[in-house]
Design a protein around this motif. Structure first.
Motif, PDB file in Angstrom:
ATOM      1  N   PHE A  15       4.445  11.546  -1.391  1.00 23.64           N
ATOM      2  CA  PHE A  15       4.599  10.438  -2.220  1.00 23.64           C
ATOM      3  C   PHE A  15       5.429   9.440  -1.256  1.00 23.64           C
ATOM      4  N   ARG A  74      -7.399   4.843 -10.160  1.00 20.17           N
ATOM      5  CA  ARG A  74      -6.346   5.046  -8.899  1.00 20.17           C
ATOM      6  C   ARG A  74      -5.304   5.748  -9.711  1.00 20.17           C
ATOM      7  N   SER A 104      -1.990   0.255  -4.511  1.00 13.81           N
ATOM      8  CA  SER A 104      -1.301   1.532  -4.887  1.00 13.81           C
ATOM      9  C   SER A 104      -2.139   2.479  -5.301  1.00 13.81           C
ATOM     10  N   VAL A 105      -1.794   3.921  -5.264  1.00 14.22           N
ATOM     11  CA  VAL A 105      -2.313   4.728  -6.064  1.00 14.22           C
ATOM     12  C   VAL A 105      -1.253   5.653  -6.849  1.00 14.22           C
ATOM     13  N   THR A 128       0.122   8.829  -9.718  1.00 10.52           N
ATOM     14  CA  THR A 128       0.115  10.289 -10.156  1.00 10.52           C
ATOM     15  C   THR A 128       0.921  10.370 -11.480  1.00 10.52           C
ATOM     16  N   SER A 152       1.831   5.145  -2.281  1.00 10.51           N
ATOM     17  CA  SER A 152       1.321   6.275  -3.207  1.00 10.51           C
ATOM     18  C   SER A 152       2.456   6.474  -4.059  1.00 10.51           C
ATOM     19  N   THR A 194       0.753  17.248   0.543  1.00 14.51           N
ATOM     20  CA  THR A 194       0.719  15.907  -0.206  1.00 14.51           C
ATOM     21  C   THR A 194       2.255  15.384  -0.184  1.00 14.51           C
ATOM     22  N   ARG A 232       0.951  -1.087  -0.140  1.00 12.84           N
ATOM     23  CA  ARG A 232       0.035  -0.220  -0.099  1.00 12.84           C
ATOM     24  C   ARG A 232       1.065   1.052   0.055  1.00 12.84           C
TER      25      ARG A 232
END
Length: 247
Positions: free
Chosen positions: A107, A86, A66-67, A69, A44, A105, A42
């Motif tokens: 990561f 996602r 996972s997510v 960008t 980002s 934010t 899990r």
């Protein structure tokens, strides 16, 4: 100080990069590091210069918690992405990293897959500066135990390790030499590209406040023409993977 932005390849040049460069060996390296450092799977992640999204989709598929960008300044590549709830797409430059995300934010993992050598400006000094700044900006977005993953080409000189970096940059960034460089196979002709030696990458990483947790060297390239090697002062050339953490 200059307000000049990072140079961008034209659409025809960008179309040449609509492919995936992370092969089986490179994926095995990434997979082992992710599973060792993110055992719960899990996390980002931010894919800087992620373009068509093929690599991001692979991460999302293999790690369903996972997510991700993607940030890229080329709309022609971002438009090729497959929809995924996602996955977030951002049309922006790496220079804007500190402005487009909220301060909260963070990561867990930030990828630069053969992206840093494309961060070029009109001078070699400014180009080297923005490469370091890109890493500093990424560092500021890392979670407490986050990592930065870099795949890059490494060009060491025959005698002077840094010389191919200077020479290739000046030849490919020249507008006057653009047609000649294109005929010689330089897809970045007229825009520029800035490869570094291993020592230069290490120096840049240190200046950005990062440390190398693991380094993987891949096989040296054998298919470089001898005349090109001599002309560009090229010694050992290969690509490597650098796994970074905060100091």
């Amino acid at each position: 100080m200059t307000n000049e932005v990072i140079r961008q390849l034209n659409n025809q040049q960008l179309e040449e990069f609509n492919k995936e460069y992370v092969g089986a060996l490179e994926w095995e390296t990434i997979k082992n590091l992710i599973e060792h450092n993110f055992q719960g799977n899990r996390f980002s992640f931010l894919d800087i210069g992620g373009g068509n999204g093929i690599f991001t989709d692979r991460i999302l598929q293999n790690y369903p918690e996972s997510v991700g960008t993607i940030i890229d300044n080329a709309s022609i590549l971002l438009e090729l992405n497959k929809p995924n709830l996602r996955k977030t797409l951002l049309l922006a430059s790496v220079e804007e990293l500190n402005n487009i995300f909220e301060k909260s934010t963070k990561f867990d993992l930030i990828f630069f897959n053969w992206a840093l050598h494309h961060f070029v400006k009109s001078s070699y000094y400014e180009t080297r500066k923005i490469q370091c700044q890109a890493l500093m900006n990424a560092r500021s977005l890392l979670s407490e135990n986050g990592y930065i993953s870099i795949f890059e080409n490494i060009y060491d000189g025959i005698v002077f390790a840094k010389f191919p970096s200077y020479l290739i940059f000046y030849l490919t960034s020249s507008k006057i030499l653009a047609s000649t460089m294109k005929k010689m196979g330089a897809n970045t002709a007229g825009c520029g590209v800035c490869f570094l030696s291993k020592a230069q990458w290490e120096d840049t990483i240190t200046k950005a406040g990062l440390i190398v947790s693991q380094y993987t060297d891949y096989e040296q390239w054998k298919n470089i023409n001898i005349l090109r090697r001599i002309f560009l002062h090229i010694g050992p050339v290969r690509h490597g993977h650098i796994w970074l953490s905060k100091k």
